[in-house]
Enzyme design. Structure first.
Site, short mmCIF file in Angstrom:
data_model
loop_
_atom_site.label_atom_id
_atom_site.label_comp_id
_atom_site.label_asym_id
_atom_site.label_seq_id
_atom_site.Cartn_x
_atom_site.Cartn_y
_atom_site.Cartn_z
CD GLU A 127 4.03 -3.75 4.30
OE1 GLU A 127 4.00 -4.50 5.15
OE2 GLU A 127 3.10 -3.95 3.21
CG ASP A 128 2.66 -0.23 7.99
OD1 ASP A 128 2.66 -0.70 6.65
OD2 ASP A 128 2.02 -0.89 8.86
#
Ligand code: MN
Length: 719
Positions: free
Chosen positions: A77-78
């Site tokens: 996600e990051d």
């Protein structure tokens, strides 16, 4: 706490379980590189967070892949590392877990209540692929909450709300109480700092007292169970801040009323020992009635098992005792995670142990079922057996209690949908309104603009919400109908209870229920605002009381005084006991006469002779009001009845004296006497006497007729 790789590896070694350290180190390195240069709000390197999450999961003894996925959980996600890289490096299992955690993170958590079910549904769906996904997510959220103080205040509030609304309930449903309580305690401190501070101060205030108190209790229990081998573990504890918070601020209890602020837990080896210890505890301390709960015989839906009882110590302070086996204790602490901690070993394979059948079945089903939605429904039913989840044709989820019907469904969507419903379909087929909705049903409500609810919906609807809305519709829309309905219902109920009510009495009843007038009262009965079955006992009491009062007030009047005397044994009114009875003045019936009763408006039943002119000439409109009455048995004859005798005699000055003397000699009380001279100079004496029967009266009349100068003597109805 410094969450470094070294720290993690050390903890893993301490656990003495065969973790795949190489795989874990490799995951750490990938994550460390991906998050490089990024810092947490606390100022620490970002990598400390995934390491901390892995540590929490290590405490739960989750398997290698779970720990690996925890280290990688924010990578996809990051950072720009794709899921494929993770799959190639760590395998499908880890990729699945990371993907699941990422997807849960993307579910928008709308804290609006109507969205809550849908959000939980999505989370559960993700979970249904692999329950470890949600366990990682819970550990992730727990660590974020532990470090929440570094975030700006508005973020803190948002996260606390989410945690309270979604993650804590899910931890609860999975039986992971330790995580649930920690999450709640951190969240409530953020959401209501003053309220929690007050509780913490109260707890502090009692701290010393509490510690001694719990120590004494533990010692007294330990003394009595010292023969159990191995020695049971006895723990003392104070309830979580949030559980006290709920009782004080939400349930409105005072601090003194919270029985289980203090709790003692006894952990034994076998179920039999649980019940033995319970018996001993109840012998040492006095149990509080109705506070004993046997969650061993009846486990909670999330598999929680324990015996709970609340007792009072010598000091007069109530406290809770929880008794459970070690295995139950593990489940209580770690919920579904206890499986990995105590049973599964490190491979993560699920053993065929019975109490985790449901998880095993889920994981198995998931392999041959593409229908994840169906699976999610199955889990939901298992986790929340009190609710059914049904869908609108558009796919919105409506959560209703088990047993709910389309009526509840329609009102849950919108009041107007409920009010205008004329029919409903489930899965495209028309169904009856009393059909019980099942999880997964797709329900279509058919409405019509002119329609309105039916009164019997009140009996069919399951939720209080639907019933309240139906009642308020009737209250508003159908006043005339309500009044008529209420009147009929009340009349029927009064008749059933043998109450012959006057309008004054009814008004008193209405006032007792806080209505100013009878129409409002009837209307309220009509729409269900007043439930007659709930007030009838009071109405009966009122009726009996007012009835007794009436007899006393009218006691001076002979006619009525008789009523008091005859109440029990004089006249039997068919179908009614104990009703107010009056003997009509027009015919003064006596025992032995053929009689009928007339239901008066306001004075009970008046008794007439069958041949009374008023009976013969009564209006057909009153036909309904004539009822059968009869004289009670012989015992009644000892009581007196008034009878009036019309005597005509020659005008002799002594005639009145002779007649009264005759009556007095025969020992009949004279109630009233009047005399006047007729135009032909004869004298007319009208005397009312008290007799017990028609025979007595006839005998008396014969005696009067024998008095010299008496021309005629006969019974009369006219006084
Ligand atoms: Mn995270």
């Amino acid at each position: 706490m410094v969450y470094t790789l070294d720290y993690l590896i050390e903890r893993i070694k301490e656990s003495e379980k065969p973790y795949d350290c190489e795989k874990i180190i490799s995951a750490y390195e990938l994550a460390d590189k991906a998050h490089e240069g990024v810092k947490r709000s606390s100022g620490e390197p970002y990598i400390t967070h995934p390491v901390a999450v892995a540590c929490i999961l290590l405490e739960l003894c989750m398997d290698t892949d779970t720990l690996v996925a925890a280290l990688l959980h924010d990578v996809v996600e990051d950072t720009d590392v794709p899921l494929d890289t993770i799959r190639k490096k760590f395998g499908d299992d880890v990729a699945h877990l990371v993907d699941g955690v990422t997807k849960i993170g993307q579910v928008p958590l709308n804290t609006k209540e109507e969205q809550q079910a849908e959000n939980i549904r999505k989370i559960l769906m993700a979970m249904s692929k692999d329950i470890r996904v949600i366990i990682i997510k819970l550990a992730d959220r727990l660590h974020n909450m532990r470090t929440i103080m570094y975030r700006p205040p508005e973020k803190q509030r948002k996260k606390a709300l989410e945690t309270m609304n979604f993650y804590a309930p899910i931890a609860h449903r999975l039986g992971m109480y330790a995580i649930k309580e920690e999450m709640e305690d951190i969240s409530i401190k953020i959401l209501d700092p003053y309220g929690t501070k007050a509780i913490e101060e109260m707890l502090d205030l009692h701290k010393e007292q509490k510690n001694t108190f719990i120590d004494i209790i533990k010692e007294r229990i330990r003394d009595r169970i010292s023969d159990i081998e191995p020695p049971p573990i006895i723990e003392g504890r104070v309830k979580s801040v949030y559980s006290i918070y709920k009782k004080v601020y939400i349930k409105g209890k005072s601090f003194d009323e919270i029985y289980d602020v203090y709790a003692v837990r006894v952990i034994v080896q076998t179920v039999i020992e649980c019940y033995n210890v319970l018996g001993i505890v109840h012998d040492i301390f006095r149990p509080i009635p109705y506070r004993f709960k046997d969650y061993i015989a009846t486990p909670k839906p999330n598999r929680y098992q324990s015996l709970h009882t609340t007792v009072i110590g010598r000091e007069g302070i109530p406290f809770e005792v929880q008794i459970r086996t070690q295995e139950m204790h593990n489940t209580a602490q770690y919920g579904v995670a206890a499986h990995w901690k105590y049973k599964a070993g490190i491979s993560g394979k699920v053993a065929g142990e019975k109490r985790f059948d449901w998880i095993r079945q889920l994981l198995e089903q998931q392999q041959d079922s593409d229908d994840i939605e169906q699976l999610a429904d199955a889990i939901k039913v298992d986790l929340a057996p009190d609710d059914v989840y049904v869908f609108t044709p558009k796919g919105d989820v409506i959560t209703l209690p088990v047993g709910s019907t389309v009526i509840d469904f329609a009102y849950a969507i919108h009041t107007q949908v409920g009010n205008k419903m004329t029919g409903a379909k489930v899965g495209g087929r028309m169904i009856r309104f009393d059909y019980e909705l099942k999880t997964g049903d797709i329900v279509e409500v058919i409405t019509s603009p002119g329609a309105g609810p039916n009164r019997n919906w009140l009996d069919i609807a399951k939720t209080g919400e639907a019933r309240a809305k139906i009642r308020s519709w009737f209250k508003r829309e159908r006043r005339e109908e309500n009044i008529a309905e209420g009147m009929t219902t009340l009349e029927g109920e009064l008749r059933r209870n043998s109450i012959v009510a006057t309008p004054e009495f009814l008004l008193d009843v209405a006032k007792m229920q806080r209505f100013d007038n009878l129409d409002d009262f009837y209307a309220a009965i009509g729409y269900g605002g007043v439930i007659l079955s709930k007030i009838m006992q009071r109405v009966k009491d009122m009726y009996n009381a007012s009835h007794a009062a009436q007899v006393m007030t009218d006691g001076e009047e002979a006619m009525t005084r008789n009523i008091a005397k005859k109440q029990k044994s004089g006249v039997i009114v068919e179908g009614i006991d104990n009703c107010l009875i009056k003997f009509s003045k027009c015919c003064n019936p006596l025992p032995g006469d053929e009689i009928v009763g007339f239901i008066t408006r306001g004075y009970g039943v008046s008794v007439h002779k069958k041949d009374c002119v008023n009976v013969v000439n009564s209006s057909p409109a009153d036909k309904e009001r004539w009822i059968k009455v009869s004289w009670a048995g012989r015992g009644a004859e000892s009581d007196g009845y008034n009878a009036t005798i019309d005597v005509i005699g020659e005008d002799r000055t002594t005639l009145i004296a002779d007649v009264t003397a005759t009556i007095a000699t025969a020992r009949f009380p004279i109630r009233q006497i009047s005399a006047h001279q007729l135009k032909n100079r004869n004298c007319n004496i009208i005397v009312t006497v008290e007799v017990a029967s028609v025979e007595q009266l006839n005998a008396l009349i014969q005696k009067i007729k024998k008095i010299s100068g008496v021309i005629s003597a006969e019974r009369t109805g006219i006084v």
